[in-house]
Design a protein around this motif. Structure first.
Motif, PDB file in Angstrom:
ATOM      1  N   LYS B  14       0.853  -1.181   0.000  1.00  0.00           N
ATOM      2  CA  LYS B  14       0.000   0.000   0.000  1.00  0.00           C
ATOM      3  C   LYS B  14       0.896   1.239   0.000  1.00  0.00           C
ATOM      4  CE  LYS B  14      -3.847  -2.164   2.449  1.00  0.00           C
ATOM      5  NZ  LYS B  14      -4.719  -2.142   3.648  1.00  0.00           N
ATOM      6  N   THR B  15       0.393   2.324  -0.534  1.00  0.00           N
ATOM      7  CA  THR B  15       1.152   3.577  -0.558  1.00  0.00           C
ATOM      8  C   THR B  15       1.637   3.928   0.840  1.00  0.00           C
ATOM      9  OG1 THR B  15      -0.068   4.418  -2.470  1.00  0.00           O
ATOM     10  CG2 THR B  15       1.024   6.035  -1.071  1.00  0.00           C
ATOM     11  N   GLY B  16       2.938   4.243   0.941  1.00  0.00           N
ATOM     12  CA  GLY B  16       3.519   4.619   2.215  1.00  0.00           C
ATOM     13  C   GLY B  16       4.204   3.481   2.953  1.00  0.00           C
ATOM     14  N   GLN B  17       3.930   2.249   2.571  1.00  0.00           N
ATOM     15  CA  GLN B  17       4.590   1.127   3.224  1.00  0.00           C
ATOM     16  C   GLN B  17       6.032   1.022   2.750  1.00  0.00           C
ATOM     17  OE1 GLN B  17       1.877  -2.223   2.345  1.00  0.00           O
ATOM     18  NE2 GLN B  17       1.333  -2.229   4.513  1.00  0.00           N
ATOM     19  N   SER B  18       6.836   0.317   3.529  1.00  0.00           N
ATOM     20  CA  SER B  18       8.236   0.125   3.167  1.00  0.00           C
ATOM     21  C   SER B  18       8.505  -1.358   2.911  1.00  0.00           C
ATOM     22  CB  SER B  18       9.149   0.634   4.281  1.00  0.00           C
ATOM     23  OG  SER B  18       8.945  -0.133   5.456  1.00  0.00           O
ATOM     24  N   MET B  19       9.568  -1.620   2.161  1.00  0.00           N
ATOM     25  CA  MET B  19       9.968  -3.002   1.937  1.00  0.00           C
ATOM     26  C   MET B  19      11.414  -3.050   1.448  1.00  0.00           C
ATOM     27  SD  MET B  19       8.545  -4.564  -1.620  1.00  0.00           S
ATOM     28  CE  MET B  19       9.467  -6.044  -1.291  1.00  0.00           C
ATOM     29  N   THR B  20      12.003  -4.228   1.540  1.00  0.00           N
ATOM     30  CA  THR B  20      13.360  -4.461   1.057  1.00  0.00           C
ATOM     31  C   THR B  20      13.354  -5.636   0.105  1.00  0.00           C
ATOM     32  OG1 THR B  20      14.327  -3.640   3.107  1.00  0.00           O
ATOM     33  CG2 THR B  20      15.722  -4.992   1.690  1.00  0.00           C
ATOM     34  N   LEU B  21      13.982  -5.436  -1.062  1.00  0.00           N
ATOM     35  CA  LEU B  21      14.186  -6.507  -2.019  1.00  0.00           C
ATOM     36  C   LEU B  21      15.618  -7.017  -1.853  1.00  0.00           C
ATOM     37  CD1 LEU B  21      11.893  -4.638  -3.259  1.00  0.00           C
ATOM     38  CD2 LEU B  21      12.577  -5.566  -5.477  1.00  0.00           C
ATOM     39  N   LEU B  22      15.743  -8.343  -1.836  1.00  0.00           N
ATOM     40  CA  LEU B  22      17.054  -8.939  -1.642  1.00  0.00           C
ATOM     41  C   LEU B  22      17.552  -9.584  -2.928  1.00  0.00           C
ATOM     42  CD1 LEU B  22      19.439 -10.007   0.051  1.00  0.00           C
ATOM     43  CD2 LEU B  22      18.000 -11.975   0.640  1.00  0.00           C
ATOM     44  N   CYS B  23      18.806  -9.329  -3.253  1.00  0.00           N
ATOM     45  CA  CYS B  23      19.462  -9.957  -4.389  1.00  0.00           C
ATOM     46  C   CYS B  23      20.702 -10.682  -3.880  1.00  0.00           C
ATOM     47  CB  CYS B  23      19.862  -8.916  -5.422  1.00  0.00           C
ATOM     48  SG  CYS B  23      20.808  -9.586  -6.810  1.00  0.00           S
ATOM     49  N   ALA B  24      20.900 -11.911  -4.312  1.00  0.00           N
ATOM     50  CA  ALA B  24      22.078 -12.674  -3.929  1.00  0.00           C
ATOM     51  C   ALA B  24      22.684 -13.312  -5.172  1.00  0.00           C
ATOM     52  CB  ALA B  24      21.705 -13.756  -2.917  1.00  0.00           C
ATOM     53  N   GLN B  25      24.046 -13.327  -5.214  1.00  0.00           N
ATOM     54  CA  GLN B  25      24.747 -13.984  -6.328  1.00  0.00           C
ATOM     55  C   GLN B  25      25.867 -14.845  -5.768  1.00  0.00           C
ATOM     56  OE1 GLN B  25      28.097 -13.097  -7.358  1.00  0.00           O
ATOM     57  NE2 GLN B  25      28.387 -11.140  -6.269  1.00  0.00           N
ATOM     58  N   ASP B  26      26.078 -15.987  -6.450  1.00  0.00           N
ATOM     59  CA  ASP B  26      27.094 -16.933  -5.984  1.00  0.00           C
ATOM     60  C   ASP B  26      28.237 -17.075  -6.978  1.00  0.00           C
ATOM     61  OD1 ASP B  26      25.225 -20.016  -6.733  1.00  0.00           O
ATOM     62  OD2 ASP B  26      25.871 -18.345  -7.994  1.00  0.00           O
ATOM     63  N   MET B  27      28.465 -16.045  -7.796  1.00  0.00           N
ATOM     64  CA  MET B  27      29.498 -16.094  -8.828  1.00  0.00           C
ATOM     65  C   MET B  27      30.728 -15.269  -8.460  1.00  0.00           C
ATOM     66  SD  MET B  27      26.925 -15.862 -12.096  1.00  0.00           S
ATOM     67  CE  MET B  27      25.873 -14.635 -11.328  1.00  0.00           C
ATOM     68  N   ASN B  28      30.762 -14.771  -7.233  1.00  0.00           N
ATOM     69  CA  ASN B  28      31.880 -13.975  -6.744  1.00  0.00           C
ATOM     70  C   ASN B  28      32.098 -12.702  -7.576  1.00  0.00           C
ATOM     71  OD1 ASN B  28      33.856 -13.630  -4.733  1.00  0.00           O
ATOM     72  ND2 ASN B  28      35.472 -14.295  -6.124  1.00  0.00           N
ATOM     73  N   HIS B  29      31.003 -12.156  -8.102  1.00  0.00           N
ATOM     74  CA  HIS B  29      31.102 -10.945  -8.913  1.00  0.00           C
ATOM     75  C   HIS B  29      31.299  -9.719  -8.041  1.00  0.00           C
ATOM     76  CE1 HIS B  29      28.878 -12.756 -12.624  1.00  0.00           C
ATOM     77  NE2 HIS B  29      30.154 -13.086 -12.571  1.00  0.00           N
ATOM     78  N   GLU B  30      32.118  -8.778  -8.565  1.00  0.00           N
ATOM     79  CA  GLU B  30      32.343  -7.523  -7.858  1.00  0.00           C
ATOM     80  C   GLU B  30      31.176  -6.551  -8.016  1.00  0.00           C
ATOM     81  OE1 GLU B  30      35.783  -8.417  -5.946  1.00  0.00           O
ATOM     82  OE2 GLU B  30      34.706  -6.508  -5.839  1.00  0.00           O
ATOM     83  N   TYR B  31      30.586  -6.522  -9.216  1.00  0.00           N
ATOM     84  CA  TYR B  31      29.608  -5.502  -9.545  1.00  0.00           C
ATOM     85  C   TYR B  31      28.196  -6.053  -9.426  1.00  0.00           C
ATOM     86  CZ  TYR B  31      33.550  -2.981 -11.525  1.00  0.00           C
ATOM     87  OH  TYR B  31      34.740  -2.317 -11.695  1.00  0.00           O
TER      88      TYR B  31
END
Lengths: 110, 115
Positions: B14-31
């Protein structure tokens, strides 16, 4: 500022009907031009990287070419499974990021 | 190798709510990168990171914050969601140098709707 323009926006081909997708770009010091394929509801999938004018790369029915101003993705004798959106992107200068075009939506029918 | 994974896959706020999206990588990438994709607009870069502990603004950073506390994770936060943030969010990772210069690997995306 890097810019990428793809044409056409959409393309409908019959199976076996070869064609080309265009990616025109302006960039300060090209470090790489990238082609991706994106299926509906999925993330882009890497196809090719081209680094300098005159370079060509092939994968199955796809062939990517590069000039100083544009890149072409040639599709030879396409099949329905080639239907997807094809994205072009460039990385230029000292940037560590890509600038994407809006893509060409390809539909291949029987 | 799982490659790049994203959590959650779908979310309605809903408008005004907060959230966090998580991204994970297992390729040992720097970027690592966060994009949003909207119809007719293509992929637009929100924020990116060139290494653990670093972040930088992309093309459309307003309304978003990011953190890269660990090399393998890149978090995208929305502090106060707005309907204009309804979009599909993609995370990507890459390494520089060699023959795979900035080839980015993408996650499957998070479809976010803000009511």
């Amino acid at each position: 500022e890097d810019q990428v323009t793809q044409s056409p926006e959409a393309l409908r081909l019959q199976e076996g009907e070869s064609s080309s997708l265009n990616c025109s770009y302006t960039v300060s010091g090209l470090r790489g031009l990238f082609w991706y394929r994106q299926d509906p509801g999925k993330g882009p999938e890497f196809l090719f990287t081209l680094y300098s004018a005159g370079e060509e790369k092939e994968k199955e029915r796809l062939k990517a070419t590069l000039t100083k101003k544009e890149s072409f993705l040639h599709i030879t004798a396409p099949k329905p499974e080639d239907s997807a959106t094809y994205l072009c992107a460039v990385c230029g200068g000292t940037a560590s990021k890509l600038t994407f075009g809006t893509g060409t939506r390809l539909q291949v029918t029987l | 190798n799982a490659g790049v994974t994203q959590t959650p896959k779908f979310r309605v706020l809903k408008t005004g709510q907060s959230m966090t999206l998580l991204c994970a990588q297992d390729m040992n990438h720097e970027y690592m990168y966060w994009y949003r994709q909207d119809p007719g607009m293509g992929l637009r870069l929100i924020h990116y990171s060139v290494g653990e502990g670093t972040t930088a603004k992309g093309e459309v950073p307003d309304g978003y914050n990011v953190s890269r506390l660990k090399k393998q994770n890149f978090l995208l936060g929305l502090e106060s969601a707005a309907p204009s943030q309804t979009s599909v969010y993609f995370c990507a990772s890459s390494s520089f140098g060699g023959s795979s210069y900035n080839e980015q690997f993408f996650g499957p995306g998070t479809r976010l709707t803000v009511l």
